[in-house]
Design a protein around this motif. Structure first.
Motif, PDB file in Angstrom:
ATOM      1  N   LYS A   1       0.783  -1.192   0.025  1.00  0.00           N
ATOM      2  CA  LYS A   1       0.026   0.034   0.209  1.00  0.00           C
ATOM      3  C   LYS A   1       0.840   1.453  -0.107  1.00  0.00           C
ATOM      4  O   LYS A   1       0.366   2.168  -0.770  1.00  0.00           O
ATOM      5  CB  LYS A   1      -1.041  -0.087   1.055  1.00  0.00           C
ATOM      6  CG  LYS A   1      -2.360  -0.932   0.812  1.00  0.00           C
ATOM      7  CD  LYS A   1      -3.337  -0.521   2.054  1.00  0.00           C
ATOM      8  CE  LYS A   1      -4.561  -1.599   1.577  1.00  0.00           C
ATOM      9  NZ  LYS A   1      -5.563  -1.294   2.765  1.00  0.00           N
ATOM     10  N   PRO A   2       1.837   1.484   0.883  1.00  0.00           N
ATOM     11  CA  PRO A   2       2.483   2.704   0.609  1.00  0.00           C
ATOM     12  C   PRO A   2       3.401   2.798  -0.448  1.00  0.00           C
ATOM     13  O   PRO A   2       3.148   3.973  -1.186  1.00  0.00           O
ATOM     14  CB  PRO A   2       3.790   2.463   1.764  1.00  0.00           C
ATOM     15  CG  PRO A   2       3.233   1.425   2.837  1.00  0.00           C
ATOM     16  CD  PRO A   2       2.497   0.466   1.865  1.00  0.00           C
TER      17      PRO A   2
ATOM     18  N   LYS B   1       5.237  -2.423   6.863  1.00  0.00           N
ATOM     19  CA  LYS B   1       4.482  -1.142   6.190  1.00  0.00           C
ATOM     20  C   LYS B   1       5.283   0.327   6.846  1.00  0.00           C
ATOM     21  O   LYS B   1       5.383   1.205   6.106  1.00  0.00           O
ATOM     22  CB  LYS B   1       2.884  -0.903   6.382  1.00  0.00           C
ATOM     23  CG  LYS B   1       2.178  -1.582   5.446  1.00  0.00           C
ATOM     24  CD  LYS B   1       0.739  -1.865   5.727  1.00  0.00           C
ATOM     25  CE  LYS B   1       0.202  -0.776   6.555  1.00  0.00           C
ATOM     26  NZ  LYS B   1      -1.517  -0.755   6.625  1.00  0.00           N
ATOM     27  N   HIS B   2       5.480   0.252   8.117  1.00  0.00           N
ATOM     28  CA  HIS B   2       5.936   1.197   8.977  1.00  0.00           C
ATOM     29  C   HIS B   2       7.658   1.502   8.427  1.00  0.00           C
ATOM     30  O   HIS B   2       7.786   2.607   8.014  1.00  0.00           O
ATOM     31  CB  HIS B   2       6.006   1.115  10.227  1.00  0.00           C
ATOM     32  CG  HIS B   2       6.424   2.339  11.101  1.00  0.00           C
ATOM     33  ND1 HIS B   2       7.292   2.240  12.255  1.00  0.00           N
ATOM     34  CD2 HIS B   2       6.022   3.437  11.115  1.00  0.00           C
ATOM     35  CE1 HIS B   2       7.534   3.383  12.763  1.00  0.00           C
ATOM     36  NE2 HIS B   2       6.826   4.179  12.057  1.00  0.00           N
TER      37      HIS B   2
ATOM     38  N   SER C   1       7.444   2.857   4.557  1.00  0.00           N
ATOM     39  CA  SER C   1       7.018   4.117   4.553  1.00  0.00           C
ATOM     40  C   SER C   1       8.096   5.128   4.935  1.00  0.00           C
ATOM     41  O   SER C   1       8.297   6.071   4.246  1.00  0.00           O
ATOM     42  CB  SER C   1       5.950   4.505   5.313  1.00  0.00           C
ATOM     43  OG  SER C   1       4.693   3.756   5.085  1.00  0.00           O
TER      44      SER C   1
ATOM     45  N   THR D   1       7.435  12.454  -1.103  1.00  0.00           N
ATOM     46  CA  THR D   1       6.362  11.361  -0.715  1.00  0.00           C
ATOM     47  C   THR D   1       5.883  11.434   0.604  1.00  0.00           C
ATOM     48  O   THR D   1       4.758  10.750   0.996  1.00  0.00           O
ATOM     49  CB  THR D   1       6.937   9.863  -0.772  1.00  0.00           C
ATOM     50  OG1 THR D   1       7.974   9.546  -0.251  1.00  0.00           O
ATOM     51  CG2 THR D   1       7.347   9.723  -2.566  1.00  0.00           C
TER      52      THR D   1
ATOM     53  N   LEU E   1       1.822  10.003   2.537  1.00  0.00           N
ATOM     54  CA  LEU E   1       2.250   8.898   3.401  1.00  0.00           C
ATOM     55  C   LEU E   1       1.713   9.155   4.715  1.00  0.00           C
ATOM     56  O   LEU E   1       1.029   8.277   5.500  1.00  0.00           O
ATOM     57  CB  LEU E   1       3.648   8.562   3.361  1.00  0.00           C
ATOM     58  CG  LEU E   1       4.065   7.715   2.282  1.00  0.00           C
ATOM     59  CD1 LEU E   1       5.530   7.602   2.084  1.00  0.00           C
ATOM     60  CD2 LEU E   1       3.214   6.523   1.898  1.00  0.00           C
TER      61      LEU E   1
ATOM     62  N   GLU F   1      -2.205   9.248   5.094  1.00  0.00           N
ATOM     63  CA  GLU F   1      -2.603   7.905   5.161  1.00  0.00           C
ATOM     64  C   GLU F   1      -2.400   7.216   6.428  1.00  0.00           C
ATOM     65  O   GLU F   1      -2.808   6.176   6.825  1.00  0.00           O
ATOM     66  CB  GLU F   1      -2.219   7.179   4.210  1.00  0.00           C
ATOM     67  CG  GLU F   1      -2.704   7.342   2.646  1.00  0.00           C
ATOM     68  CD  GLU F   1      -4.363   7.349   2.841  1.00  0.00           C
ATOM     69  OE1 GLU F   1      -4.811   6.016   3.277  1.00  0.00           O
ATOM     70  OE2 GLU F   1      -5.079   8.020   2.293  1.00  0.00           O
TER      71      GLU F   1
ATOM     72  N   PHE G   1       0.739   6.026   7.382  1.00  0.00           N
ATOM     73  CA  PHE G   1       1.813   5.073   7.378  1.00  0.00           C
ATOM     74  C   PHE G   1       2.813   5.387   8.059  1.00  0.00           C
ATOM     75  O   PHE G   1       3.800   4.744   8.594  1.00  0.00           O
ATOM     76  CB  PHE G   1       2.101   4.680   5.960  1.00  0.00           C
ATOM     77  CG  PHE G   1       0.956   4.025   5.094  1.00  0.00           C
ATOM     78  CD1 PHE G   1       0.161   3.389   5.550  1.00  0.00           C
ATOM     79  CD2 PHE G   1       0.758   4.574   3.853  1.00  0.00           C
ATOM     80  CE1 PHE G   1      -0.923   2.786   5.127  1.00  0.00           C
ATOM     81  CE2 PHE G   1      -0.261   4.035   3.259  1.00  0.00           C
ATOM     82  CZ  PHE G   1      -1.163   3.128   3.599  1.00  0.00           C
TER      83      PHE G   1
END
Length: 132
Positions: free
Chosen positions: A52-53, A82-83, A86, A96, A100, A103, A105
């Protein structure tokens, strides 16, 4: 040791810790020296949670990613990855950061399991009351 071509970051969730190495490449993702879908033996939609990121900033096939993750279960490991991913994207391409962060993240989910206390069955569950 970081170079301009690669970025190392750390992400955490529950008791899981993920270290991510982000390099310029073609979009190959390896987790603990295995292919992403071989390592995550969960439904494909849960495995895609990791991407997703990358999809948010439209850079899914711009980088090769090597991930070392340990501790916790699938949910914690996916959250940690995910962390870390990101954070790596923010270091590699500072533009970016805004999407991010919007959202969520980049925020470390600090929720942990509460410890068990003595005299109780669990963290808060006491003994059953007996009238006699």
């Amino acid at each position: 040791m970081q170079t301009k071509n690669e970025v190392w970051t750390v992400g955490r969730r529950k008791t899981s810790i993920a270290r991510v190495k982000l390099m310029d490449g073609t979009g190959k993702i390896t987790i603990n020296k295995k292919d992403m879908f071989d390592y995550l033996k969960v439904p494909e939609n849960r495995a895609k949670e990791i991407l997703k990121p990358l999809q948010l900033v439209n850079q899914a096939d711009k980088y090769d990613i090597k991930i070392n993750v340990k501790g916790g279960g699938f949910t914690g490991q996916i959250g940690a990855i995910k962390h870390a991913l990101s954070r790596a994207l923010c270091e590699k391409a500072p533009d970016t950061r805004s999407p991010l962060k919007k959202e969520g993240f980049l925020t470390r989910d600090s929720r942990m399991v509460e410890r068990k206390k003595y005299g109780l069955h669990k963290a808060r569950r006491g003994t059953q009351f007996s009238k006699r």
